[in-house]
Write a protein that holds these residues in place. Structure first.
Motif, PDB file in Angstrom:
ATOM      1  N   LEU A  24      11.225  11.892  22.778  1.00 36.29           N
ATOM      2  CA  LEU A  24      12.405  12.660  23.160  1.00 36.29           C
ATOM      3  C   LEU A  24      12.343  13.128  24.602  1.00 36.29           C
ATOM      4  O   LEU A  24      13.370  13.196  25.282  1.00 36.29           O
ATOM      5  CB  LEU A  24      12.586  13.845  22.210  1.00 36.29           C
ATOM      6  N   ALA A  25      11.155  13.431  25.090  1.00 39.05           N
ATOM      7  CA  ALA A  25      11.007  13.819  26.498  1.00 39.05           C
ATOM      8  C   ALA A  25      11.393  12.657  27.411  1.00 39.05           C
ATOM      9  O   ALA A  25      12.078  12.847  28.425  1.00 39.05           O
ATOM     10  CB  ALA A  25       9.577  14.276  26.781  1.00 39.05           C
ATOM     11  N   VAL A  26      10.980  11.451  27.045  1.00 40.40           N
ATOM     12  CA  VAL A  26      11.320  10.270  27.844  1.00 40.40           C
ATOM     13  C   VAL A  26      12.828  10.028  27.805  1.00 40.40           C
ATOM     14  O   VAL A  26      13.451   9.768  28.838  1.00 40.40           O
ATOM     15  CB  VAL A  26      10.545   9.024  27.350  1.00 40.40           C
ATOM     16  N   VAL A  27      13.419  10.140  26.625  1.00 37.21           N
ATOM     17  CA  VAL A  27      14.864   9.940  26.496  1.00 37.21           C
ATOM     18  C   VAL A  27      15.618  11.000  27.291  1.00 37.21           C
ATOM     19  O   VAL A  27      16.580  10.696  28.016  1.00 37.21           O
ATOM     20  CB  VAL A  27      15.293   9.966  25.007  1.00 37.21           C
ATOM     21  N   ARG A  28      15.196  12.249  27.197  1.00 33.12           N
ATOM     22  CA  ARG A  28      15.848  13.327  27.936  1.00 33.12           C
ATOM     23  C   ARG A  28      15.794  13.086  29.437  1.00 33.12           C
ATOM     24  O   ARG A  28      16.790  13.231  30.145  1.00 33.12           O
ATOM     25  CB  ARG A  28      15.196  14.667  27.604  1.00 33.12           C
ATOM     26  N   GLU A  33      18.039  13.201  33.901  1.00 36.65           N
ATOM     27  CA  GLU A  33      17.531  13.092  35.267  1.00 36.65           C
ATOM     28  C   GLU A  33      17.669  11.693  35.854  1.00 36.65           C
ATOM     29  O   GLU A  33      17.391  11.485  37.030  1.00 36.65           O
ATOM     30  CB  GLU A  33      16.057  13.522  35.307  1.00 36.65           C
ATOM     31  N   GLY A  34      18.035  10.734  35.023  1.00 36.25           N
ATOM     32  CA  GLY A  34      18.186   9.367  35.509  1.00 36.25           C
ATOM     33  C   GLY A  34      16.878   8.641  35.762  1.00 36.25           C
ATOM     34  O   GLY A  34      16.840   7.637  36.463  1.00 36.25           O
ATOM     35  N   VAL A  35      15.791   9.150  35.186  1.00 40.33           N
ATOM     36  CA  VAL A  35      14.479   8.522  35.352  1.00 40.33           C
ATOM     37  C   VAL A  35      14.434   7.273  34.477  1.00 40.33           C
ATOM     38  O   VAL A  35      14.735   7.336  33.288  1.00 40.33           O
ATOM     39  CB  VAL A  35      13.350   9.502  34.961  1.00 40.33           C
ATOM     40  N   PRO A  36      14.069   6.125  35.046  1.00 37.87           N
ATOM     41  CA  PRO A  36      14.001   4.909  34.224  1.00 37.87           C
ATOM     42  C   PRO A  36      12.938   5.023  33.124  1.00 37.87           C
ATOM     43  O   PRO A  36      11.904   5.657  33.309  1.00 37.87           O
ATOM     44  CB  PRO A  36      13.600   3.807  35.207  1.00 37.87           C
ATOM     45  N   VAL A  37      13.239   4.420  31.988  1.00 39.66           N
ATOM     46  CA  VAL A  37      12.274   4.381  30.888  1.00 39.66           C
ATOM     47  C   VAL A  37      11.315   3.235  31.161  1.00 39.66           C
ATOM     48  O   VAL A  37      11.729   2.086  31.294  1.00 39.66           O
ATOM     49  CB  VAL A  37      12.989   4.175  29.534  1.00 39.66           C
ATOM     50  N   THR A  38      10.039   3.580  31.268  1.00 41.12           N
ATOM     51  CA  THR A  38       9.009   2.569  31.513  1.00 41.12           C
ATOM     52  C   THR A  38       7.864   2.774  30.528  1.00 41.12           C
ATOM     53  O   THR A  38       7.693   3.857  29.954  1.00 41.12           O
ATOM     54  CB  THR A  38       8.437   2.672  32.941  1.00 41.12           C
ATOM     55  N   ARG A  39       7.103   1.733  30.368  1.00 37.24           N
ATOM     56  CA  ARG A  39       5.909   1.829  29.509  1.00 37.24           C
ATOM     57  C   ARG A  39       4.967   2.906  30.049  1.00 37.24           C
ATOM     58  O   ARG A  39       4.403   3.684  29.292  1.00 37.24           O
ATOM     59  CB  ARG A  39       5.221   0.469  29.463  1.00 37.24           C
ATOM     60  N   GLU A  40       4.827   2.959  31.361  1.00 35.99           N
ATOM     61  CA  GLU A  40       3.950   3.957  31.981  1.00 35.99           C
ATOM     62  C   GLU A  40       4.463   5.375  31.724  1.00 35.99           C
ATOM     63  O   GLU A  40       3.680   6.291  31.483  1.00 35.99           O
ATOM     64  CB  GLU A  40       3.825   3.710  33.490  1.00 35.99           C
TER      65      GLU A  40
END
Length: 74
Positions: A24-28, A33-40
Motif C-alpha cells: 500500500l505504501a508503494v501504491v500510495r 506522488e507520481g513515484v514509479p512502481v519498481t521492483r527496487e
C-alpha cells in the motif's frame, strides 16, 4: 445514543500485515506522488516493513502474493 462498536481484532498474521503495508505504501507513492512502481521500490518498502533484507522481504512479498492467487513476482 448508538452503542459503541468493538474494535476489530488485531490480525493474527503480522507478517502478512507488513506485506500489505509495504504494498500500500508503494501504491500510495505512485498515485499521490507520481513515484514509479519498481521492483527496487517494493523491495525497499518491504524491507523496512518486515525488518528484513531486501532479498528476504521480496521472498515474503512473493509468497503472500502467491497465497492470494497472484502469479510469482519474480
Amino acid at each position: 445514543m448508538e452503542p459503541e462498536q468493538p474494535a476489530p481484532p488485531a490480525s493474527s498474521y503480522p507478517r502478512d500485515d507488513a506485506v500489505a503495508v509495504a504494498a500500500l505504501a508503494v501504491v500510495r507513492r505512485a498515485l499521490v506522488e507520481g513515484v514509479p512502481v519498481t521492483r527496487e521500490g517494493v523491495a525497499q518498502e518491504a524491507s523496512f516493513a518486515l525488518g528484513a533484507t531486501s532479498e528476504d522481504a521480496l521472498r515474503e512479498v512473493d509468497a503472500a502474493a502467491q497465497r492470494l492467487g497472484i502469479s510469482s513476482l519474480s
